[in-house]
Design a protein around this motif. Structure first.
Motif, PDB file in Angstrom:
ATOM      1  N   ARG A  40       1.603   5.137  -1.453  1.00 63.59           N
ATOM      2  CA  ARG A  40       0.696   6.220  -1.837  1.00 63.59           C
ATOM      3  C   ARG A  40       0.452   6.245  -3.333  1.00 63.59           C
ATOM      4  NH1 ARG A  40      -0.395   9.691   2.383  1.00 63.59           N
ATOM      5  NH2 ARG A  40       1.097   9.719   4.109  1.00 63.59           N
ATOM      6  N   ALA A  56     -12.656   2.025  -1.118  1.00 62.60           N
ATOM      7  CA  ALA A  56     -11.209   2.174  -1.016  1.00 62.60           C
ATOM      8  C   ALA A  56     -10.609   1.114  -0.090  1.00 62.60           C
ATOM      9  CB  ALA A  56     -10.870   3.569  -0.501  1.00 62.60           C
ATOM     10  N   GLN A  90      -2.066   3.636  -3.968  1.00 60.35           N
ATOM     11  CA  GLN A  90      -3.341   4.122  -3.453  1.00 60.35           C
ATOM     12  C   GLN A  90      -4.016   5.041  -4.464  1.00 60.35           C
ATOM     13  OE1 GLN A  90      -4.142   7.253   0.011  1.00 60.35           O
ATOM     14  NE2 GLN A  90      -3.548   5.271   0.844  1.00 60.35           N
ATOM     15  N   TYR A 141      -9.553   1.425   9.107  1.00 54.43           N
ATOM     16  CA  TYR A 141      -8.975   2.536   8.349  1.00 54.43           C
ATOM     17  C   TYR A 141      -9.427   3.901   8.863  1.00 54.43           C
ATOM     18  CZ  TYR A 141     -13.574   2.912   6.099  1.00 54.43           C
ATOM     19  OH  TYR A 141     -14.920   3.088   5.865  1.00 54.43           O
ATOM     20  N   ALA A 186       0.810  -1.223   0.000  1.00 54.66           N
ATOM     21  CA  ALA A 186       0.000   0.000   0.000  1.00 54.66           C
ATOM     22  C   ALA A 186       0.842   1.272   0.000  1.00 54.66           C
ATOM     23  CB  ALA A 186      -0.949   0.007   1.195  1.00 54.66           C
ATOM     24  N   LEU A 229      -7.934  -1.762  -1.256  1.00 51.16           N
ATOM     25  CA  LEU A 229      -6.582  -1.755  -0.700  1.00 51.16           C
ATOM     26  C   LEU A 229      -6.345  -2.895   0.288  1.00 51.16           C
ATOM     27  CD1 LEU A 229      -6.231   2.081  -0.039  1.00 51.16           C
ATOM     28  CD2 LEU A 229      -5.084   0.770  -1.844  1.00 51.16           C
TER      29      LEU A 229
END
Length: 290
Positions: free
Chosen positions: A100, A235, A103, A244, A98, A239
């Motif tokens: 950025r 999301a 992402q 989260y 993961a 991911l």
């Protein structure tokens, strides 16, 4: 009809190394302990800090809830996920992947609202194809100090950020368009109904690095909170991050853009109800005894 009982498990909790909790050590420890206490009502819970993980035999446990972020711990947990089928929350293999950049790319693929972005794979004098101002964030790890997330208002700020990143051997970053509007912090547990969101003030409340000041005081623009929850859960599933939190910007027209998404935040504003949701989500992954 029989009574549904919870399957009693042996669960390991791994707390986060303080170096991965900049300005949030106590808050991160609080949600970890709150989750452990909820699970200990029905299960045998053992706790260890990330720094001392090397001494653990994972075969002794049915599940793991972990706030760890070090590469060595995540690698060991990911191996146990693969070879033993060990359930880890959040999944270690997902955390290892993961970045950025990933992402941003996943959000684009899944239609999760986010600002325009550019991948900076080689930090040099070439500006990304975004107008000033924009944000520059290191891609390879979570933010550990203020230099990992930079507000770039002009060429001088860009040059200073590039110099700092290069000095710390940060080779990849993602640039995100700056969106003006209200900052909304949100927290969720994928697979449950739990979701909490609140508008953040630049001058009051908790702020890890004080970066909310770039958006000024909130105007409390109306937005669709249910749609934000749906987008956040999309999301999370994409991911692989069950537990989260993140930040969104709500523009004057009510549109929202997710600008940050993290594993295992502190849930400082909603700790008690969050710990309950996390514990129930972990339990729901295992069969019950009737």
């Amino acid at each position: 009809m029989g009574v549904m009982l919870i399957c009693v498990m042996k669960i390991l909790g791994i707390s986060r190394d303080p170096k991965y909790s900049p300005n949030a050590t106590d808050r991160d420890a609080a949600i970890f302990q709150a989750t452990a206490s909820r699970l200990a009502r029905h299960h045998h819970v053992s706790l260890i800090s990330e720094e001392f993980f090397i001494s653990v035999d994972l075969e002794e446990f049915d599940a793991v809830f972990s706030m760890a972020r070090s590469h060595s711990v995540l690698t060991a947990l990911a191996e146990a996920e693969s070879t033993m089928g060990l359930q880890v929350f959040n999944a270690a293999h997902a955390l290892l992947a993961a970045t950025r950049v990933k992402q941003a790319e996943v959000f684009q693929e899944k239609g999760v609202p986010q600002p325009a972005f550019a991948v900076c794979q080689s930090l040099d004098a070439n500006l990304p194809a975004l107008p000033f101002p924009f944000w520059l964030k290191r891609s390879d790890a979570c933010a550990q100090h203020t230099g990992d997330v930079c507000f770039i208002g002009d060429e001088q700020a860009w040059a200073e950020a590039v110099t700092d990143f290069s000095a710390r051997a940060v080779s990849e970053a993602v640039a995100l368009e700056h969106v003006q509007g209200d900052v909304v912090k949100f927290y969720g547990v994928e697979g449950t109904s739990f979701f909490y969101a609140s508008v953040v003030s630049a001058t009051t409340g908790y702020s890890k690095f004080g970066l909310e000041r770039h958006n000024g005081e909130p105007h409390h623009y109306a937005y669709n909170a249910e749609a934000l929850q749906q987008a956040a859960n999309v999301a999370a599933r994409a991911l692989g991050l069950t537990i989260y939190g993140g930040d969104a910007i709500v523009s004057p027209d009510g549109h929202f853009y997710i600008i940050d998404f993290n594993d295992w935040p502190s849930f400082a504003a909603c700790r008690k109800v969050a710990a309950k949701a996390i514990a129930e989500r972990i339990e729901s992954a295992f069969p019950v005894v009737r």
